[in-house]
Write a protein that holds these residues in place. Structure first.
Motif: not given
Length: 411
Positions: A212-218, A328-329, A333-337
């Motif tokens: 999740l942290v890696r998927s945050i845009p810069d 970001a999820l 490619d993360l579960r929908d939380v």
């Protein structure tokens, strides 16, 4: 002459007699208790019903304590007037008007703005459309049950329906305390069954948090979101508490984050409950992230927000924050939380580390210990497995012995 003399004493007696009370002004009387103390009481009729009220202690001769007859008369007139006003108001009051008066009372008593706004929303969306201009004293238990059935037919959840009935109950209770009505029909009505709580908690595993942290845009908000998501995950703070966090609440020396405010529905206020005012440990990794943000932000003063909007210094818009969180999820490619599930991530991770439930309750700011117990299933307990092993050890040994004996006899 003698006839006139005989009439004079009678005339004087008539002049000193107490005047007859006008019709409709009630009756004033004094009653004495077992200790000899006298108290003024008044009684009068409202329609066919008789009303009786205590007015106050009767004045003792040669003292200033208590009420004289004239003072008691004045108080009685006030009481009669107030009850008549209440009676007239009751005869024409609708649910809408009673709801507005409850909201006024809630505001005057200092209830949270979010609570007052909930009253306003439920009255506008559910109660006024259903009851219309019906008088408050005409609504029965059956009407309340019809409202609940109507909401369920419309597809409203049992939780929403029960919440609406709770507000309606508050409206009637407020009216009853003001003596506009004599009973509360919501108390007797059948209510929808409380919704079942899902026993499965949604949370992120450690590697999912990193994804999740890696998927945050810069971009300009991404530099805020990285420490925001980590703070939510590593402190268990609610979203409103995060948005209201100030730099003065971050105690670098004590390695604590103190939760003293929240931001809900566009307003700053106190946390959800008294127990929600708390402090949580500040881990080294999170301290480093917050230190970096403090050096880069345009809003570094003590009273500035930690997660302030980079351009305005105000709280980030909640709907925009949630949209970016969902995006970001998907990128990771993360579960929908939900965003709130970051708080569950904190609870489950600490429970798995063996943190006592009472300590976890304090960190999460739960008012009810039962709420914290949802994390108990994630707490390790080596003794429990040992108990089971010991309980079935003798049976297992007997089975092994039997198998060995059977093999020996076959040879």
């Amino acid at each position: 002459m003698r006839y006139m003399d005989e009439r004079k004493p009678k005339a004087r007696r008539k002049a000193t007699a107490a005047p007859r009370r006008p019709r409709g002004t009630g009756t004033l009387m004094a009653r004495k208790d077992s200790a000899g103390r006298e108290t003024w009481y008044g009684k009068w009729r409202v329609g066919t019903a008789q009303v009786k009220r205590r007015i106050g202690p009767k004045r003792t001769p040669s003292t200033r304590d208590g009420l004289t007859r004239s003072q008691a008369e004045a108080e009685l007139r006030k009481l009669i007037g107030s009850v008549q006003v209440a009676q007239a108001r009751r005869e024409r009051m609708t649910i809408t008007e009673a709801g507005e008066l409850l909201i006024e009372s809630a505001t005057a008593r200092g209830l949270k703005r979010s609570t007052v706004m909930t009253y306003e929303t439920i009255c506008r969306i559910h109660l006024t459309p259903f009851f219309g201009s019906r008088r408050l004293d005409q609504i029965t238990r059956r009407d309340v049950e019809n409202l609940a059935a109507h909401m369920i037919r419309q597809g409203k959840s049992p939780g929403t329906t029960r919440h609406t009935l709770s507000v309606l109950h508050s409206i009637f209770e407020h009216a009853r305390r003001q003596e506009w009505i004599v009973s509360n029909p919501v108390s007797l009505a059948d209510k929808p069954r409380a919704p079942q709580v899902d026993p499965d908690i949604r949370f992120l595993e450690a590697e999912e948090v990193e994804a999740l942290v890696r998927s945050i845009p810069d971009d300009y908000l991404g530099r805020i979101e990285r420490p925001l998501y980590l703070t939510a995950t590593m402190t268990g703070m609610r979203q409103g508490e995060l948005l209201a966090l100030r730099w003065r609440d971050v105690d670098w020396q004590a390695q604590r984050v103190r939760i003293r405010r929240n931001f809900v529905r566009g307003e700053f206020g106190t946390p959800k409950s008294k127990r929600s005012s708390r402090s949580v440990p500040l881990a080294d990794r999170l301290a480093g992230e917050l230190d970096r943000l403090h050096r880069e932000t345009n809003w570094p003063r003590d009273d500035d927000l930690v997660f302030a909007h980079p351009h305005t210094g105000k709280p980030i818009d909640r709907s925009k924050l949630l949209k970016r969180f969902k995006a970001a999820l998907r990128r990771g490619d993360l579960r929908d939380v939900r965003f709130h599930d970051l708080r569950h991530t904190f609870g489950t991770r600490l429970a798995a580390q063996g943190v006592p439930m009472r300590t976890l309750q304090e960190m999460l700011g739960h008012r009810d210990f039962k709420t914290t117990l949802i994390y108990a299933d994630y707490a390790p307990n080596a003794h429990e497995a040992g108990w089971i092993e010991a309980a079935f050890a003798s049976q297992a040994n007997e089975l092994v012995a039997d198998e060995q004996a059977a093999m020996g006899s076959g040879e």
